[in-house]
Design an enzyme around this catalytic site. Structure first.
Site, mmCIF file in Angstrom:
data_model
loop_
_atom_site.group_PDB
_atom_site.id
_atom_site.type_symbol
_atom_site.label_atom_id
_atom_site.label_comp_id
_atom_site.label_asym_id
_atom_site.label_seq_id
_atom_site.Cartn_x
_atom_site.Cartn_y
_atom_site.Cartn_z
ATOM 1 N N PHE A 91 -2.978 -2.327 -11.372
ATOM 2 C CA PHE A 91 -3.062 -1.839 -10.003
ATOM 3 C C PHE A 91 -4.469 -2.087 -9.450
ATOM 4 C CE2 PHE A 91 -0.226 0.933 -12.427
ATOM 5 C CZ PHE A 91 0.929 0.918 -11.658
ATOM 6 N N ARG A 99 2.335 1.640 -0.176
ATOM 7 C CA ARG A 99 3.380 1.644 -1.195
ATOM 8 C C ARG A 99 2.751 1.228 -2.513
ATOM 9 N NH1 ARG A 99 9.199 2.254 -1.602
ATOM 10 N NH2 ARG A 99 8.908 3.082 0.467
ATOM 11 N N LEU A 100 2.930 2.080 -3.463
ATOM 12 C CA LEU A 100 2.489 1.786 -4.825
ATOM 13 C C LEU A 100 3.025 0.418 -5.229
ATOM 14 C CD1 LEU A 100 1.281 2.909 -7.541
ATOM 15 C CD2 LEU A 100 3.639 3.576 -8.075
ATOM 16 N N HIS A 101 2.182 -0.421 -5.822
ATOM 17 C CA HIS A 101 2.659 -1.709 -6.328
ATOM 18 C C HIS A 101 1.828 -2.149 -7.522
ATOM 19 C CE1 HIS A 101 -0.305 -2.694 -3.190
ATOM 20 N NE2 HIS A 101 -0.558 -3.801 -3.859
ATOM 21 N N LEU A 102 2.535 -2.687 -8.485
ATOM 22 C CA LEU A 102 1.955 -3.183 -9.729
ATOM 23 C C LEU A 102 1.819 -4.692 -9.615
ATOM 24 C CD1 LEU A 102 1.239 -2.502 -12.762
ATOM 25 C CD2 LEU A 102 3.636 -2.999 -13.269
#
Length: 187
Positions: A91, A99-102
């Site tokens: 991350f 928005r959470l994103h990997l």
């Protein structure tokens, strides 16, 4: 949880994941898409379907979701017939998108979209939080904390050291030429 729907480019991930043609792999809980501005030959994003704004909102209840995100990261690497060791999975410690994103990104960093020192630093300094480190923090009951502005600036100002050897570039074009040499030698 509050909605992270916003305006402009910071919310563009929210619209991208709603279009099925953008999905590479999906599960009940998450999706994998191509990064629209890839900073390497392979650059994918794994996003939860749940509305989690960023890494600072993660807690122990999200551990199963984090495991699912990592599984999908491994799946896209396998689907692209690549090796896990050739990728960074993690991350941004200073996320700029809602928005959470990997990130699932190949270590070559050969891309026309890699244009600035900030781009490089966001993946090759402590501004990139490896999945395993984030998971361990959350599992221990800790929260991921924002870096202070001085540390962020120091990291952005750090030397352009190659991620594959000890070469230090004088600027981004110099670094990109060097990275391309690494990549062509592997082909």
């Amino acid at each position: 949880m509050t909605s992270s729907v916003g305006k402009g480019w910071t919310a563009s991930l929210l619209y991208t994941i709603k279009d099925p043609k953008n999905l590479i792999i999906s599960s009940e809980d998450a999706v994998v898409i191509h990064d629209k501005y890839p900073k390497a030959k392979h650059h994918y994003l794994v996003l939860p379907k749940a509305d989690i704004p960023d890494i600072f909102h993660l807690n122990q209840s999200h551990l199963p979701l984090l495991e699912e995100l990592f599984l999908l990261a491994q799946n896209v690497i396998e689907a692209k017939r690549c090796q896990l060791d050739d990728f960074k999975i993690g991350f941004h410690a200073q996320p700029s998108m809602q928005r959470l994103h990997l990130h699932v990104i190949s270590k070559d960093f050969v891309s026309d979209c890699l244009k600035t020192k900030k781009h490089w630093a966001s993946f090759n300094t402590k501004l990139f939080l490896y999945y395993q480190d984030a998971y361990a923090l959350i599992k221990a009951g800790d929260r991921i904390q924002r870096l202070n502005k001085e540390i962020v600036q120091q990291l952005y100002d750090s030397p352009l050291e190659c991620n594959q050897c000890k070469f230090v570039a004088k600027n981004i074009p110099d670094l990109k030429r060097h990275l391309l040499d690494h990549w062509t030698q592997k082909q």
